[in-house]
Write a protein that holds these residues in place. Sequence first.
Motif, PDB file in Angstrom:
ATOM      1  N   HIS A 264       0.836  -1.200   0.000  1.00  0.00           N
ATOM      2  CA  HIS A 264       0.000   0.000   0.000  1.00  0.00           C
ATOM      3  C   HIS A 264       0.872   1.252   0.000  1.00  0.00           C
ATOM      4  CE1 HIS A 264      -3.560  -2.437   0.663  1.00  0.00           C
ATOM      5  NE2 HIS A 264      -2.907  -3.076   1.620  1.00  0.00           N
ATOM      6  N   PRO A 265       1.436   1.589  -1.135  1.00  0.00           N
ATOM      7  CA  PRO A 265       2.316   2.764  -1.227  1.00  0.00           C
ATOM      8  C   PRO A 265       1.539   4.068  -1.070  1.00  0.00           C
ATOM      9  CG  PRO A 265       2.616   1.270  -3.105  1.00  0.00           C
ATOM     10  CD  PRO A 265       1.356   0.852  -2.406  1.00  0.00           C
ATOM     11  N   THR A 266       2.262   5.088  -0.675  1.00  0.00           N
ATOM     12  CA  THR A 266       1.727   6.439  -0.641  1.00  0.00           C
ATOM     13  C   THR A 266       2.629   7.334  -1.493  1.00  0.00           C
ATOM     14  OG1 THR A 266       0.762   6.210   1.574  1.00  0.00           O
ATOM     15  CG2 THR A 266       1.213   8.452   0.795  1.00  0.00           C
ATOM     16  N   VAL A 267       2.020   8.059  -2.411  1.00  0.00           N
ATOM     17  CA  VAL A 267       2.763   8.963  -3.289  1.00  0.00           C
ATOM     18  C   VAL A 267       2.213  10.373  -3.066  1.00  0.00           C
ATOM     19  CG1 VAL A 267       3.380   9.557  -5.660  1.00  0.00           C
ATOM     20  CG2 VAL A 267       3.127   7.144  -4.997  1.00  0.00           C
ATOM     21  N   THR A 268       3.099  11.293  -2.728  1.00  0.00           N
ATOM     22  CA  THR A 268       2.690  12.663  -2.411  1.00  0.00           C
ATOM     23  C   THR A 268       3.268  13.635  -3.433  1.00  0.00           C
ATOM     24  OG1 THR A 268       2.647  12.123  -0.048  1.00  0.00           O
ATOM     25  CG2 THR A 268       2.677  14.462  -0.652  1.00  0.00           C
ATOM     26  N   VAL A 269       2.398  14.480  -3.974  1.00  0.00           N
ATOM     27  CA  VAL A 269       2.811  15.457  -4.988  1.00  0.00           C
ATOM     28  C   VAL A 269       2.710  16.858  -4.389  1.00  0.00           C
ATOM     29  CG1 VAL A 269       2.313  16.429  -7.264  1.00  0.00           C
ATOM     30  CG2 VAL A 269       2.005  13.964  -6.852  1.00  0.00           C
ATOM     31  N   HIS A 270       3.727  17.649  -4.655  1.00  0.00           N
ATOM     32  CA  HIS A 270       3.725  19.043  -4.184  1.00  0.00           C
ATOM     33  C   HIS A 270       4.240  19.935  -5.307  1.00  0.00           C
ATOM     34  CE1 HIS A 270       4.067  22.534  -1.615  1.00  0.00           C
ATOM     35  NE2 HIS A 270       5.358  22.653  -1.899  1.00  0.00           N
ATOM     36  N   VAL A 271       3.575  21.075  -5.518  1.00  0.00           N
ATOM     37  CA  VAL A 271       3.989  22.027  -6.557  1.00  0.00           C
ATOM     38  C   VAL A 271       4.139  23.406  -5.925  1.00  0.00           C
ATOM     39  CG1 VAL A 271       3.455  23.079  -8.785  1.00  0.00           C
ATOM     40  CG2 VAL A 271       2.728  20.721  -8.317  1.00  0.00           C
ATOM     41  N   GLU A 272       5.274  24.040  -6.200  1.00  0.00           N
ATOM     42  CA  GLU A 272       5.482  25.409  -5.724  1.00  0.00           C
ATOM     43  C   GLU A 272       6.134  26.243  -6.816  1.00  0.00           C
ATOM     44  OE1 GLU A 272       8.533  25.932  -2.718  1.00  0.00           O
ATOM     45  OE2 GLU A 272       9.206  23.866  -3.059  1.00  0.00           O
ATOM     46  N   LEU A 273       5.992  27.543  -6.703  1.00  0.00           N
ATOM     47  CA  LEU A 273       6.591  28.460  -7.663  1.00  0.00           C
ATOM     48  C   LEU A 273       7.835  29.079  -7.061  1.00  0.00           C
ATOM     49  CD1 LEU A 273       3.434  30.301  -9.060  1.00  0.00           C
ATOM     50  CD2 LEU A 273       4.571  28.259  -9.941  1.00  0.00           C
ATOM     51  N   ASP A 274       8.880  29.216  -7.898  1.00  0.00           N
ATOM     52  CA  ASP A 274      10.130  29.804  -7.456  1.00  0.00           C
ATOM     53  C   ASP A 274      10.699  30.640  -8.593  1.00  0.00           C
ATOM     54  OD1 ASP A 274      12.440  30.452  -6.114  1.00  0.00           O
ATOM     55  OD2 ASP A 274      13.460  28.600  -6.655  1.00  0.00           O
ATOM     56  N   ASP A 275      10.629  31.967  -8.460  1.00  0.00           N
ATOM     57  CA  ASP A 275      11.092  32.879  -9.509  1.00  0.00           C
ATOM     58  C   ASP A 275      10.378  32.586 -10.825  1.00  0.00           C
ATOM     59  OD1 ASP A 275      12.806  34.126  -7.720  1.00  0.00           O
ATOM     60  OD2 ASP A 275      14.447  32.738  -8.143  1.00  0.00           O
ATOM     61  N   ASP A 276      11.107  32.113 -11.827  1.00  0.00           N
ATOM     62  CA  ASP A 276      10.531  31.890 -13.150  1.00  0.00           C
ATOM     63  C   ASP A 276      10.258  30.421 -13.433  1.00  0.00           C
ATOM     64  OD1 ASP A 276      10.638  34.586 -13.686  1.00  0.00           O
ATOM     65  OD2 ASP A 276      12.623  34.480 -14.593  1.00  0.00           O
TER      66      ASP A 276
END
Length: 357
Positions: A264-276
């Motif tokens: 039972h894997p867990t996959v976590t996605v995160h998106v952030e902005l940094d400059d361009d």
Amino acid sequence: MTDGIEHRVLDDLYDALQDTVYIFDDDRVLIDANARVGDVSGRPREEFIGRPFEDLQERYVALEDHERLAAAFDRIESQDSESERLDITLKGEDGPVPVDARFVRYEGKTVMVVRNLTEQKAREQRLTELSEELDVLNRVLRHDIRNDMSVVLGWAEELEPHVDPEGREAFENIVDAVEHTVELTREVRDLVEAITRGEEFPTRPTQLDHVLGDQLAKNRKKFGHVTFTVNGDVPAVTVSGNEMLSSVLDNLLSNAVIHHDDDHPTVTVHVELDDDAAIVSVADDGPGIPDSRKTHVFGRGERGIDSPGTGIGLFLVDSLVTGYGGTVAIEDNEPRGSVFVVTLPLAEAERAEDAGA
């Protein structure tokens, strides 16, 4: 004593150079040369020292290059030019030898540095041949895949009236996947044709949140036993990409599951902005990747033990992201697992909007 030691060191370095170095005086006579002299002709260095430039050119340079080589020498000798560089062909023991010749003026002497391009030219030729072979393979595969997918869609149309309500969702998922495959073959065609023509890697503004949302939905359906979570909100931005960005994200999400060691894997996605740029992180809680393997997993044909994949997934990720002008790296997750970090440049319109805000 010190000067003598330094002089010997410089002499050793001079002879250890992979390039051939010729030094001519103002009478255009060769007065010094390093140990590489004679590699092409097979003659000892002693046979070159004391010979005038014109004699060496006549004996060892292809006739069609005489005029260009002499003109370059003249410009350096007269100080009409600070440096000259041209490709010429030498007459070697076993046939013509392509070289890169560079001229400079140093302490009243004319210096010519020659680099053998035989291996480089052979690599370039092989790359040209490989490009042509890949183009043919690409055309054949796309043709066969499109034909097979067309057959599947044809059968799907025949089957649709007979699909009961309970199987409707699964049926529609199949049709969506087939249609997406057909669209990818078109995108691959454009991509390969542009690359084989020597054009820049084709990109266009691509809505990151839409593509990521689609791939998360696809992988949740494909891997029912896996928990896919999104940490925070996904910014509604466009990045430098194309249709193949879906393959990048799909491979990262699938890779986190395929190489997992738990039921039972867990996959976590995160998106952030940094400059361009937009930074997409895909983290798993699997066995992790040793430091010694972090760069190698992106190589062609790399795959883990017992991996069911073809071995090109992460190579594809790295190649596409690089083509978009971005980067991909691997970090350690805590307490275990890996984090694939993809940095994608924001599309030009997105950057302009941020600058005006």
